[in-house]
Design an enzyme around this catalytic site. Structure first.
Site, PDB file in Angstrom:
ATOM      1  CE1 TYR A 145      -0.642   4.561   8.477  1.00 43.01           C
ATOM      2  CE2 TYR A 145      -1.638   6.653   7.858  1.00 43.01           C
ATOM      3  CZ  TYR A 145      -1.075   5.834   8.810  1.00 43.01           C
ATOM      4  OH  TYR A 145      -0.953   6.282  10.099  1.00 43.01           O
TER       5      TYR A 145
ATOM      6  CB  SER B  79       0.137   1.309  -3.836  1.00 43.75           C
ATOM      7  OG  SER B  79      -1.077   1.932  -4.151  1.00 43.75           O
TER       8      SER B  79
ATOM      9  CE1 TYR C  45       0.816   1.366   4.349  1.00 41.74           C
ATOM     10  CE2 TYR C  45       0.808  -1.033   4.438  1.00 41.74           C
ATOM     11  CZ  TYR C  45       1.142   0.182   4.997  1.00 41.74           C
ATOM     12  OH  TYR C  45       1.817   0.229   6.186  1.00 41.74           O
ATOM     13  CB  CYS C  46       1.165   4.355  -1.604  1.00 41.52           C
ATOM     14  SG  CYS C  46      -0.300   4.670  -2.611  1.00 41.52           S
ATOM     15  CG  PHE C  47      -1.260   8.913   2.355  1.00 48.52           C
ATOM     16  CD1 PHE C  47      -1.140   8.706   3.717  1.00 48.52           C
ATOM     17  CD2 PHE C  47      -2.138   9.888   1.908  1.00 48.52           C
ATOM     18  CE1 PHE C  47      -1.882   9.461   4.630  1.00 48.52           C
ATOM     19  CE2 PHE C  47      -2.880  10.648   2.803  1.00 48.52           C
ATOM     20  CZ  PHE C  47      -2.742  10.435   4.170  1.00 48.52           C
TER      21      PHE C  47
END
Length: 368
Positions: free
Chosen positions: A127, A105, A97-99
């Protein structure tokens, strides 16, 4: 047309199953807050992320992507893909995952698939969505499940008793702090966000139980604040008081604050440095309660502490044991007496360990 890569949106299962998490956010983002079982292998460094973010605001997504490719040369790109692939090999059930579950991602997932032949599911919403889920979980579980608090004087064994219960929430364990002026560990506390995440995950694990048992705590545990959504109902919850004699409490406190604490420093630092750091830790703890002790008692305690630390280096712990005894009698017990006097109407049971365990067993049956 390329087939779509897998997407994961069952956040509860991710946390309950303790799925390994690959966090591709920048290091500064990871440091501010992360999840248990997460590894940070960023797509962009802090500096690269800042430059790309600035370009995105000024010129849009396409220009930002182009700058990202310029900043990450072929060698760096290959190293990052190799790192992600190695992680995926070690964690075949992992997700990334990313933010926000967006560009970073997706790029990472696509590069892994195209250039390493590795398929790793991506978390929908990233996130931010997982964090929102945990905050909602915390609020929901606390509102739906009755709370019971365990109190008692310092050294009575509250933490040991809590850890023996299947329905307990060990706030001090999650906050990595013993919950008193002398309660710091050799290693730092988690970030506030990490504390909240860990707390929410524990509540998620206990979601189907009819009662939650927590230690009676103040608003903060060290430098970490109990979330408002939990602290408010804690202040109204019934209270069970665990009792123990002074000698037993001296023994337990000496074990926790001297023997166990010193061993922590010895495991964390080299032999020469460990004792010096432990000594500084205890002195700083005493300094924090100087005002409450008053000048005369503080000086007497400081002299006893210095003598005790010196004797401990010669394997004589008797003076430090006396230091602990005086701390209990002259500082912790009076403070506890004042605090419990304000909560008498909430006390539903008092007793020593076995009596409290038996009462809790019966109370659990009534709550089920």
């Amino acid at each position: 047309m390329k087939p779509s890569l897998p997407l994961v949106s069952d956040f509860g299962a991710l946390f309950l199953e303790q799925r390994p998490l690959l966090d591709v956010r920048a290091p500064v983002e990871f440091k501010e807050g992360a999840f248990p079982h997460a590894t940070n292998l960023p797509l962009l460094t802090d500096d690269e992320r800042q430059q790309v973010g600035t370009r995105y605001k000024q010129q849009g997504q396409d220009a930002a992507i182009a700058l990202g490719y310029e900043l990450v040369d072929a060698k760096s790109k290959a190293e990052r893909i190799a790192g992600w692939a190695a992680w995926a090999k070690q964690h075949p059930d992992g997700v990334l995952y990313c933010f926000r579950g967006g560009l970073r991602s997706r790029l990472t997932q696509q590069m892994l698939a195209d250039e390493a032949g590795v398929i790793v599911p991506r978390v929908a919403g990233g996130y931010k969505a997982m964090r929102r889920f945990l905050l909602d979980t915390l609020t929901t579980q606390v509102s739906q499940t009755p709370l019971l608090l365990l109190g008692g004087r310092t050294g009575c064994g509250k933490t040991d008793l809590l850890q023996s219960l299947p329905n307990s929430v060990d706030l001090e364990g999650i906050a990595h702090h013993r919950g008193s002026s002398f309660g710091r560990h050799a290693q730092a506390q988690p970030a506030q966000i990490d504390f909240e995440n860990g707390l929410a995950i524990r509540l998620l694990q206990l979601a189907k139980l009819p009662l939650l048992v927590l230690e009676d705590e103040g608003r903060a545990i060290g430098s970490r604040d109990i979330p408002h959504s939990l602290f408010v109902p804690m202040n109204a919850a019934p209270l069970v008081v665990l009792e123990a004699g002074l000698e037993a409490r001296v023994q337990q406190s000496f074990k926790e604050y001297v023997l166990d604490a010193l061993h922590e420093f010895q495991r964390t630092y080299c032999q020469d440095e460990a004792f010096a750091r432990y000594s500084a830790h205890v002195h700083a703890s005493l300094d924090r309660i100087q005002k409450r002790l008053g000048g005369v008692r503080y000086q007497a305690m400081k002299i006893l502490l210095d003598a005790g630390l010196s004797a401990l280096q010669d394997d004589d712990a008797s003076l430090l044991r006396e230091f602990v005894r005086r701390l209990l009698v002259e500082y912790y017990d009076p403070m506890y007496d004042y605090q419990i006097s304000r909560k008498q109407e909430r006390v539903v049971f008092r007793g020593e360990r076995e009596a409290v365990l038996e009462w809790l067993k019966q109370h659990d049956r009534l709550s089920a």
